[in-house]
Design a protein around this motif. Structure first.
Motif, PDB file in Angstrom:
ATOM      1  N   ALA A 174      -4.983   1.582   4.968  1.00 58.09           N
ATOM      2  CA  ALA A 174      -4.092   0.785   4.122  1.00 58.09           C
ATOM      3  C   ALA A 174      -4.227  -0.694   4.478  1.00 58.09           C
ATOM      4  O   ALA A 174      -4.266  -1.051   5.655  1.00 58.09           O
ATOM      5  CB  ALA A 174      -2.651   1.252   4.296  1.00 58.09           C
ATOM      6  N   ILE A 194       0.587   5.254   0.826  1.00 59.23           N
ATOM      7  CA  ILE A 194      -0.220   6.319   1.420  1.00 59.23           C
ATOM      8  C   ILE A 194       0.355   7.662   0.990  1.00 59.23           C
ATOM      9  O   ILE A 194       1.552   7.920   1.158  1.00 59.23           O
ATOM     10  CB  ILE A 194      -0.211   6.232   2.955  1.00 59.23           C
ATOM     11  CG1 ILE A 194      -0.805   4.908   3.428  1.00 59.23           C
ATOM     12  CG2 ILE A 194      -0.955   7.398   3.572  1.00 59.23           C
ATOM     13  CD1 ILE A 194      -0.613   4.680   4.918  1.00 59.23           C
ATOM     14  N   VAL A 225       3.457  -0.991   4.018  1.00 57.45           N
ATOM     15  CA  VAL A 225       2.851   0.309   3.723  1.00 57.45           C
ATOM     16  C   VAL A 225       3.953   1.335   3.522  1.00 57.45           C
ATOM     17  O   VAL A 225       4.836   1.482   4.376  1.00 57.45           O
ATOM     18  CB  VAL A 225       1.919   0.754   4.873  1.00 57.45           C
ATOM     19  CG1 VAL A 225       1.362   2.144   4.588  1.00 57.45           C
ATOM     20  CG2 VAL A 225       0.785  -0.242   5.054  1.00 57.45           C
ATOM     21  N   SER A 275       0.853  -1.190   0.000  1.00 60.08           N
ATOM     22  CA  SER A 275       0.000   0.000   0.000  1.00 60.08           C
ATOM     23  C   SER A 275       0.885   1.233   0.000  1.00 60.08           C
ATOM     24  O   SER A 275       1.908   1.271   0.683  1.00 60.08           O
ATOM     25  CB  SER A 275      -0.908   0.028   1.242  1.00 60.08           C
ATOM     26  OG  SER A 275      -1.796  -1.052   1.261  1.00 60.08           O
TER      27      SER A 275
END
Length: 328
Positions: A86, A9, A91, A7
């Motif tokens: 997420a 962000i 991440v 993920s």
């Protein structure tokens, strides 16, 4: 949707002009890493067409999603919201202004696959900053290392990869006055840095004024140290000792040489000096009391006005249902 491997962000605030150039560089990087990824934009109350640009991208690429706040809550809260939403096994947190090179994500993932739980971008130089700003940054890291609960790697910021187990720990931290750099270091885990050069911002202007940076630095020290409170205790003892010493000096001088004519200027200066000391100490205490007051109210960190795309689904019950108002 199945949970993706990675993920990304990206907090944004009035960054509509940056999203297109960012996506042109970010997509090839993610494509080389593999098909299992998502990008979650956190729109921190933008007043321009940032959300419309993200919505258009999401229509062409379903792995792009967004969380839009009801107002501006600040970057630190935006990062916390990104961690809440997420779903990846790892991440990556990065800015939208391309000062964090998207190509570095491949190096982050490589270190993660080698067994590191936290991989952070470590700034190699600050030649693009003024001498005053560099000096204050160096001073902050020294003060934090000397008085903080934990040490911070100098040059490390929010540009980093965090393993899922680290993300889950960070999500349990609901404090309002957040200092993410300190939280990353506080949770521990096996970490390593990857040097990188900050690129020049070609689009838009920075949102960080000197006043905001100073406030952010103070929040960081206050969040991880009680030294600002203890300083005034030590200073109180010092002033008390000096006052006793001064009283003894004048007592002995009066006994030996008689009484001098009282000095009005010295009296006024003394009153103003000690009044200033008292007000500053009360101000420091007030800062800590204000933080306690903000925490005990138990208000949510943020309010979501809109969700875009399947990639922005809530991952578990740590995000209250009251946040979920509308989905695009």
């Amino acid at each position: 949707m199945a949970s993706p491997k990675l993920s990304v962000i990206i907090p944004v605030h009035n960054e509509s002009a940056c999203i297109g150039p960012l996506w042109k560089r970010l997509f090839p990087v993610l494509d080389r890493i593999g098909p299992s990824w998502e990008v979650v934009f956190i729109d921190d109350g933008s007043r321009d067409d940032t959300l419309d640009v993200i919505r258009s991208l999401s229509r062409t690429e379903p792995r792009i999603g967004a969380i839009s706040f009801s107002r501006n809550f600040g970057k630190e809260i935006a990062i916390a919201a990104g961690l809440d939403h997420a779903r990846g096994s790892a991440v990556v947190i990065m800015d939208a202004d391309l000062q964090h090179p998207p190509e570095m994500i491949e190096a982050f993932v490589e270190r993660w696959q080698q067994g590191y739980d936290m991989v952070y971008g470590q700034r190699t130089d600050r030649s693009d900053e003024t001498r005053v700003k560099r000096g204050f940054a160096h001073l902050f890291y020294r003060l934090f290392a000397r008085f903080g609960e934990i040490g911070l790697p100098e040059g490390a910021g929010d540009f980093r990869l965090v393993d899922r187990k680290g993300v889950e720990v960070l999500r349990t931290m609901g404090e309002k006055a957040r200092f993410s750099k300190g939280l990353y270091a506080w949770i521990g885990f096996k970490s390593t840095g990857v040097p990188f050069a900050v690129e020049e911002r070609r689009i838009g202007t920075t949102k960080w004024s000197f006043r905001k940076l100073f406030r952010f630095a103070f929040d960081g020290i206050a969040a991880f140290s009680t030294v600002p409170l203890r300083i005034w205790t030590y200073l109180g003892f010092l002033i008390s000792f000096l006052s006793i010493a001064t009283a003894l000096y004048f007592l002995i001088r009066t006994l030996l040489f008689g009484t001098d004519l009282p000095g009005f200027p010295s009296l006024i200066i003394s009153i103003m000096f000690f009044s200033g000391i008292q007000l500053m100490s009360l101000g420091i205490i007030g800062e800590y009391v204000g933080r306690i007051f903000a925490e005990v109210k138990r208000r949510p960190l943020y309010v979501v006005a809109e969700r875009i795309g399947g990639a922005a689904e809530v991952s578990n019950s740590l995000v209250p249902e009251s946040y979920q108002q509308r989905r695009a």
